[in-house]
Design an enzyme around this catalytic site. Structure first.
Site, PDB file in Angstrom:
ATOM      1  N   GLU A   4     -39.514  13.740 -17.291  1.00 45.65           N
ATOM      2  CA  GLU A   4     -38.943  13.002 -16.154  1.00 45.65           C
ATOM      3  C   GLU A   4     -37.816  12.160 -16.720  1.00 45.65           C
ATOM      4  O   GLU A   4     -38.069  11.203 -17.456  1.00 45.65           O
ATOM      5  CB  GLU A   4     -40.002  12.080 -15.522  1.00 45.65           C
ATOM      6  N   GLU A  21     -25.474   7.692 -15.733  1.00 45.16           N
ATOM      7  CA  GLU A  21     -26.506   6.737 -15.339  1.00 45.16           C
ATOM      8  C   GLU A  21     -26.261   5.382 -16.004  1.00 45.16           C
ATOM      9  O   GLU A  21     -26.172   5.299 -17.229  1.00 45.16           O
ATOM     10  CB  GLU A  21     -27.881   7.261 -15.759  1.00 45.16           C
ATOM     11  N   CYS A  48     -35.232   4.964 -12.334  1.00 46.46           N
ATOM     12  CA  CYS A  48     -34.641   6.298 -12.457  1.00 46.46           C
ATOM     13  C   CYS A  48     -34.124   6.782 -11.110  1.00 46.46           C
ATOM     14  O   CYS A  48     -33.180   7.548 -11.044  1.00 46.46           O
ATOM     15  CB  CYS A  48     -35.681   7.267 -13.004  1.00 46.46           C
ATOM     16  N   LYS A  57     -47.949   6.790 -26.075  1.00 52.64           N
ATOM     17  CA  LYS A  57     -46.946   6.031 -26.829  1.00 52.64           C
ATOM     18  C   LYS A  57     -46.076   5.324 -25.794  1.00 52.64           C
ATOM     19  O   LYS A  57     -45.180   5.914 -25.214  1.00 52.64           O
ATOM     20  CB  LYS A  57     -46.124   7.027 -27.653  1.00 52.64           C
TER      21      LYS A  57
HETATM   22  P1  NAD Z   1     -35.941   6.151 -23.828  1.00 50.95           P
HETATM   23  O1  NAD Z   1     -35.671   7.606 -23.711  1.00 50.95           O
HETATM   24  O2  NAD Z   1     -35.111   5.356 -24.743  1.00 50.95           O
HETATM   25  O3  NAD Z   1     -37.449   5.908 -24.290  1.00 50.95           O
HETATM   26  C1  NAD Z   1     -38.538   6.450 -23.566  1.00 50.95           C
HETATM   27  C2  NAD Z   1     -39.717   6.554 -24.506  1.00 50.95           C
HETATM   28  O4  NAD Z   1     -39.468   7.603 -25.447  1.00 50.95           O
HETATM   29  C3  NAD Z   1     -39.990   5.308 -25.343  1.00 50.95           C
HETATM   30  O5  NAD Z   1     -41.380   5.158 -25.472  1.00 50.95           O
HETATM   31  C4  NAD Z   1     -39.345   5.647 -26.668  1.00 50.95           C
HETATM   32  O6  NAD Z   1     -39.863   4.937 -27.752  1.00 50.95           O
HETATM   33  C5  NAD Z   1     -39.661   7.124 -26.771  1.00 50.95           C
HETATM   34  N1  NAD Z   1     -38.764   7.911 -27.621  1.00 50.95           N
HETATM   35  C6  NAD Z   1     -37.455   7.726 -27.855  1.00 50.95           C
HETATM   36  N2  NAD Z   1     -36.990   8.691 -28.679  1.00 50.95           N
HETATM   37  C7  NAD Z   1     -38.027   9.521 -28.948  1.00 50.95           C
HETATM   38  C8  NAD Z   1     -38.188  10.701 -29.726  1.00 50.95           C
HETATM   39  N3  NAD Z   1     -37.161  11.263 -30.384  1.00 50.95           N
HETATM   40  N4  NAD Z   1     -39.404  11.297 -29.759  1.00 50.95           N
HETATM   41  C9  NAD Z   1     -40.440  10.772 -29.075  1.00 50.95           C
HETATM   42  N5  NAD Z   1     -40.360   9.640 -28.355  1.00 50.95           N
HETATM   43  C10 NAD Z   1     -39.165   9.019 -28.270  1.00 50.95           C
HETATM   44  O7  NAD Z   1     -35.884   5.582 -22.342  1.00 50.95           O
HETATM   45  P2  NAD Z   1     -36.016   4.068 -21.880  1.00 50.95           P
HETATM   46  O8  NAD Z   1     -34.754   3.368 -22.247  1.00 50.95           O
HETATM   47  O9  NAD Z   1     -37.319   3.512 -22.308  1.00 50.95           O
HETATM   48  O10 NAD Z   1     -36.082   4.256 -20.285  1.00 50.95           O
HETATM   49  C11 NAD Z   1     -34.944   4.408 -19.516  1.00 50.95           C
HETATM   50  C12 NAD Z   1     -34.718   5.863 -19.169  1.00 50.95           C
HETATM   51  O11 NAD Z   1     -35.895   6.414 -18.579  1.00 50.95           O
HETATM   52  C13 NAD Z   1     -33.638   6.034 -18.130  1.00 50.95           C
HETATM   53  O12 NAD Z   1     -32.775   7.090 -18.475  1.00 50.95           O
HETATM   54  C14 NAD Z   1     -34.390   6.377 -16.873  1.00 50.95           C
HETATM   55  O13 NAD Z   1     -33.674   7.100 -15.928  1.00 50.95           O
HETATM   56  C15 NAD Z   1     -35.552   7.123 -17.394  1.00 50.95           C
HETATM   57  N6  NAD Z   1     -36.678   7.074 -16.433  1.00 50.95           N
HETATM   58  C16 NAD Z   1     -36.996   8.203 -15.749  1.00 50.95           C
HETATM   59  C17 NAD Z   1     -38.004   8.176 -14.802  1.00 50.95           C
HETATM   60  C18 NAD Z   1     -38.391   9.418 -14.040  1.00 50.95           C
HETATM   61  O14 NAD Z   1     -39.508   9.466 -13.525  1.00 50.95           O
HETATM   62  N7  NAD Z   1     -37.545  10.407 -13.948  1.00 50.95           N
HETATM   63  C19 NAD Z   1     -38.699   7.005 -14.575  1.00 50.95           C
HETATM   64  C20 NAD Z   1     -38.343   5.870 -15.285  1.00 50.95           C
HETATM   65  C21 NAD Z   1     -37.328   5.927 -16.228  1.00 50.95           C
END
Ligand code: NAD
Length: 490
Positions: A249, A383, A283, A174
């Site tokens: 992550e 963040e 991140c 997804k």
């Molecule tokens: P997000 O949490 O909004 O979304 C991430 C994914 O999760 C998307 O595909 C979204 O549709 C899905 N999602 C959201 N709510 C969900 C739920 N309740 N159940 C299942 N799936 C769900 O994050 P984003 O805005 O896409 O990305 C930014 C965030 O990701 C930042 O906080 C960043 O730090 C983090 N990030 C972490 C890493 C790492 O390796 N630690 C790498 C890249 C980004």
């Protein structure tokens, strides 16, 4: 361009017949329609993945054959690197130079984990009982859900898919609703590489409509998630109800720490790339710069000299250094944090506002630096996920450690010093899953990556990561004579 879901090796319309639009963050123009899947599509995708895991060619492969297919998949991805990189740059606004590097690098994950597929070993434990041969097997878990964010869709997917497939699992992916296209192409290429239908499936759409039903599905045995802290918390709670394995992550507020004996030219470059690469939307962004008192002013001067010259522009052009903000909610969030920092009394010495490029519809924020930041300010704790740097001061090593560790996150940290003793003491004491010394922002398939504290659970990359996709079975073979009557106590 109108995409379809990729389920059981085939393109399919979403059951509810709904699509949503995806825009190019640089131009602001819609360039594709993405299927708006829901629980009904999840049902079909998980059924296909479960079927492919349980019967048919995939479970029948030897570990070596499976490894070969995984490596082949990497090669096919490499052949299509330019095409995948173009889609990603168009979809998330990251510089093409970086999406191309990432797309070319994907192959290595599939080579590395494909190579590990036939090196998964059980053991023959010593026994305290006579006439028993006991051995262990490391078996795949089943259907794994891979949920990814928008900032590096394919790279972060490779971190999950390569070890999961090498271990013998099947996938339902997804991707983020903002950047789904490259993942759909990825799934198509799995078939070109020879992976059986149903091994790689993709459902697209929103977190609550398709992500949540996927995490909830009883046949999903593992959730590998990269994203924000609050979605990660929700995924963790939902998955716990069914005792699913989880890897998370999440976010970061990483400290880039410069000591007075550092090579300042190199440290300035490390600080700049740490926060402004990918418009700070990573991140591992070094979003807190900790400067030792005696070099604070000189370092800042050098930082500003470079910061003022940063060129915003079209991610496809080689001269562009910082591209647009990927999403509208993220743009608003960054501007909110800039306002919060100003209200908290931090001093804005660079940027601090949105930028507009003539004739361009995308959303830009000027590279921004705040000084006079104190450790408890929100700009030092939360963040931002944008090109906003918070500069703090410290007097000695103990204070640097205290400030660096005094946040909820623990994803990464950078240390700049020419002293080996300082470097090692800092690396020991920093609460972060990755510590870089005299470098910043490197990752590799060979070494584990993951977070301390609210930055996540489990590890991706490195040999350890394949264990996150395996479970251990203990097998007892009785080699003795008659089985004793159980009702006679001995
Ligand atoms: P997000 O949490 O909004 O979304 C991430 C994914 O999760 C998307 O595909 C979204 O549709 C899905 N999602 C959201 N709510 C969900 C739920 N309740 N159940 C299942 N799936 C769900 O994050 P984003 O805005 O896409 O990305 C930014 C965030 O990701 C930042 O906080 C960043 O730090 C983090 N990030 C972490 C890493 C790492 O390796 N630690 C790498 C890249 C980004």
């Amino acid at each position: 361009m109108k995409y379809q879901l990729f389920i059981d090796g085939q393109w399919r319309d979403p059951v509810a017949g709904r699509w949503f639009e995806t825009a190019n963050p640089y131009t602001g123009e819609v360039w594709a329609e993405i299927p708006r899947a829901d629980a009904a599509d999840v049902e079909l995708a998980v059924a296909a993945a479960h079927q492919a895991f349980s019967t048919g060619p995939w479970p029948a492969l030897s570990a070596s054959q499976r490894g070969r297919l995984v490596r082949r998949f990497g090669e096919v991805l490499e052949q299509h690197a330019a095409e995948l990189a173009t889609i990603e740059a168009r979809d998330n606004g990251k510089l093409y130079a970086e999406t191309l590097n990432q797309a070319r690098y994907l192959c290595e994950w599939f080579q590395f984990y494909g190579g590990l597929a036939d090196k998964i070993e059980g053991s023959v434990p010593a026994m305290d009982k006579p006439d028993v041969l006991n051995y262990t097997r490391h078996e795949p878990l089943g259907v794994c859900a891979c949920i990814t964010p928008w900032n590096s869709p394919l790279l972060l997917l490779a971190w999950k898919a390569a070890p999961a497939l090498a271990a013998g699992n099947t996938l339902v992916i997804k991707p983020s609703e903002f950047t789904s296209a490259s993942t759909l192409e990825f799934a198509r290429l799995s078939i070109e590489a020879g992976l059986p239908p149903g091994v790689v499936n993709v459902v697209t759409g929103f977190g609550d409509e398709v992500g949540d039903p996927l995490v909830r599905h009883r046949k999903v045995r593992k959730v590998a998630f990269t994203g924000g802290e609050s979605s990660g918390r929700s995924v963790n709670v939902t998955a716990a109800a069914d005792f699913k394995r989880v890897t998370l992550e999440l976010g970061g507020k990483s400290a880039n720490i410069v000591f007075d004996d550092a090579n300042l030219d190199q440290a300035v470059n490390g600080a700049i790339s740490g926060i402004f690469a990918a418009s700070g939307q990573t991140c591992i962004a070094g979003s807190r710069l900790l400067l030792q008192d005696s070099i604070h002013d000189e370092f800042l001067e050098r930082l500003l000299a470079i910061g003022k010259r940063i060129r915003l522009g079209d991610p496809m052009l080689p001269e562009t250094q910082v591209g647009p903000i990927t999403t509208e909610p993220q743009y608003r969030r960054i501007l909110d944090y800039i306002a919060i920092a100003k209200a908290e009394g931090a001093r804005c010495v660079l940027g601090g506002e949105a930028a507009t490029l003539p004739g361009v519809g995308g959303l830009f924020v000027k590279p921004t630096i705040f000084t006079d930041v104190t450790p408890k300010m929100r700009i030092a704790q939360e963040e931002v996920f944008g090109p906003v740097l918070a500069v703090l001061r410290f007097k000695d090593l103990d204070e640097a450690v205290e400030i660096a560790n005094d946040v909820n996150y623990g994803l990464a940290a950078g240390v700049w010093t020419e002293s080996l003793r300082r470097a090692v003491r800092m690396a020991d004491r920093l609460q972060a899953g990755t510590v870089w010394v005299n470098t910043y922002r490197s990752t590799s398939y060979t070494t584990p990556f993951g977070g301390y504290k609210a930055s996540g659970l489990g590890r991706e990359n490195g040999v350890e990561a394949i264990k996150e996709y395996l479970q251990v079975k203990s097998i007892w073979l009785y080699t003795g004579g008659d089985i004793a009557n159980p009702f006679i106590r001995r």
